[in-house]
Scaffold this active site. Sequence first.
Site, PDB file in Angstrom:
ATOM      1  N   ALA A   1       1.037  -1.183   0.028  1.00 45.24           N
ATOM      2  CA  ALA A   1       0.051   0.167   0.012  1.00 45.24           C
ATOM      3  C   ALA A   1       0.992   1.181   0.022  1.00 45.24           C
ATOM      4  CB  ALA A   1      -0.845  -0.027   1.163  1.00 45.24           C
ATOM      5  N   ASP A   2       1.899   1.402   1.049  1.00 46.56           N
ATOM      6  CA  ASP A   2       2.884   2.342   0.774  1.00 46.56           C
ATOM      7  C   ASP A   2       3.597   2.788  -0.502  1.00 46.56           C
ATOM      8  OD1 ASP A   2       2.434   3.332   3.470  1.00 46.56           O
ATOM      9  OD2 ASP A   2       4.006   2.126   4.353  1.00 46.56           O
ATOM     10  N   LEU A   3       3.941   1.540  -0.742  1.00 49.73           N
ATOM     11  CA  LEU A   3       4.981   1.575  -2.209  1.00 49.73           C
ATOM     12  C   LEU A   3       4.037   1.664  -3.338  1.00 49.73           C
ATOM     13  CD1 LEU A   3       7.815  -1.041  -1.383  1.00 49.73           C
ATOM     14  CD2 LEU A   3       7.538   1.324  -0.625  1.00 49.73           C
TER      15      LEU A   3
END
Length: 408
Positions: free
Chosen positions: A186-188
Site C-alpha cells: 500500500a505504501d509503495l
Amino acid sequence: MTALDEPHAAEFEDPPTPRDGPLTGTRVLDLSHIASGPFATMLLADLGADVIKVERAGTGDGARQMDRSLQDGDSGYYLGLNKNKRSIALDLRTTQGRNTVRALAPNADVFVENFRPGAAARMRLGYDDIRAIRPDIVYCSITGFGASGPLRDAVAYDIVGQAFSGIMSITGDPDRPPVKCGAPIADLTSGMFATIGILAALHHRDQTGSGQHVGTSLLGASAALLASYLTSHAMGTPFHRLGSAHNTLAPYQAFTGSDGTNFILAAGNDTFFAKTTEILGLTTLSQDPRYATNPARTQHRQALAQILQTEFAKQTAGHWLAALAEVGVPASPINTIDDLVNDEQMRANDYVTDIAHPRIGTLPVINAPLTFSATPVTVRRPPPRLDQHRTEILAIAAGERSWLTEDN
C-alpha cells in the site's frame, strides 16, 4: 551565511558523479517521511531529479529508527528509500523552519508531502500557500483515504490500506485469518502512483505552463491493484484466500520437491499445463475433462494439486525447475532476500547495485527498474545523513547558489 537558520559543515563531500537521467534539471522539495512519499521521491531522484529532503529536526525521518539494522542512527529501512537525495533538518513548528521551506519553494518544480491530512495547510505549506510562491508548482499529496469522503481526515498505515482495500481478504491460507503482503505494497504502490501523477502533471505544465495539485492515497493505490479482481467479482467469479494458489488459474501455486524445497509452478494456460503433464508422465490429465481447460482445472484445483504434488515429491525442486525450464513452462525458485541480492539476473539488469556508503561501507540498493537508451538511471549519492547538506541547502534558500547538483 543565510539568516534563515544556522548551518554546520558537512563531514564529507559527495564524490562528483554524472547527472544524465531523463529528469535532470527537475527540482523536488520533499517533505514526506516513512515510505510512500520517500519511495516516490527516490524514484524521481533515480531518474535524475535533484531532491532536497526536509526532515524533522532532532530525529529526522521516522524511518531512520524503524528496524533492527541501525548503524550510526540510520536503519536499513531508511537507507533503502532515500538514495540520491540531500537532507536538511528543520523544525516546521517554528516560523524560521517554515520560512526556509518557503524560501526553497520558488525554485522547486515539485513539492511532495504525506503529512496527516490538513497539517501542511495549518503550517501554511499547503498547495495554495506554495502556489502563491511558485504558481506553476506540481504539488503532490499522499493521504491515507483520499481527498474526499467521510474518512478523508483519517490516518492510515500500510496495513490499513491493505485491509480496507480488500487485499488482505484474498491473501493467506483459507483456514487461517487474512494476512498482509510481506512487502508494504500500500505504501509503495501509492508512492508509484504519486510518481506517475507527478510526471503527468509535469508534462501538462510543459504543454500549458500551469501546475496543479496531484493526489493519491494508500486506499486508492491498494484498490487499484484489484482492478481485474473487482470486475471479475462483479461478473460472478468468487475470490477467496488460497495461499499461493490463484483464484482463476491452475496449476498456479507452490509445490514441494523431494528435498523439502518449495518452488512455484505457473502453468497459466492449457499449453503450459500439457507440457507439465508430459514431464511428469501424466499426459492423460490434459485430456481428462476435469483438467483439460483452465476453467475446469480451477474448479478441481485441490484434487489436481494433490495429484501433481505426489509426482513432484519424487524428485528435488532443482530437478523440476530444470525440467520445466527446458520445455518453457514458467516456474521459479522461491528466493530469499539473500538470494535476490546476488542473483545473476538482478545484477545483469542493474536492478540491484552496490554503492559506497561513507560510514557503512558497501551497501546493496535497489535501482528504479527502468532502462533508457539515452538517459540511464544513475546512483549519484548515498542516502544522506540527517541534516548532512544544511550548509548548501541554506545557501540555495538564500539565493547564494544554484539548486542543481552540478554546482556542488
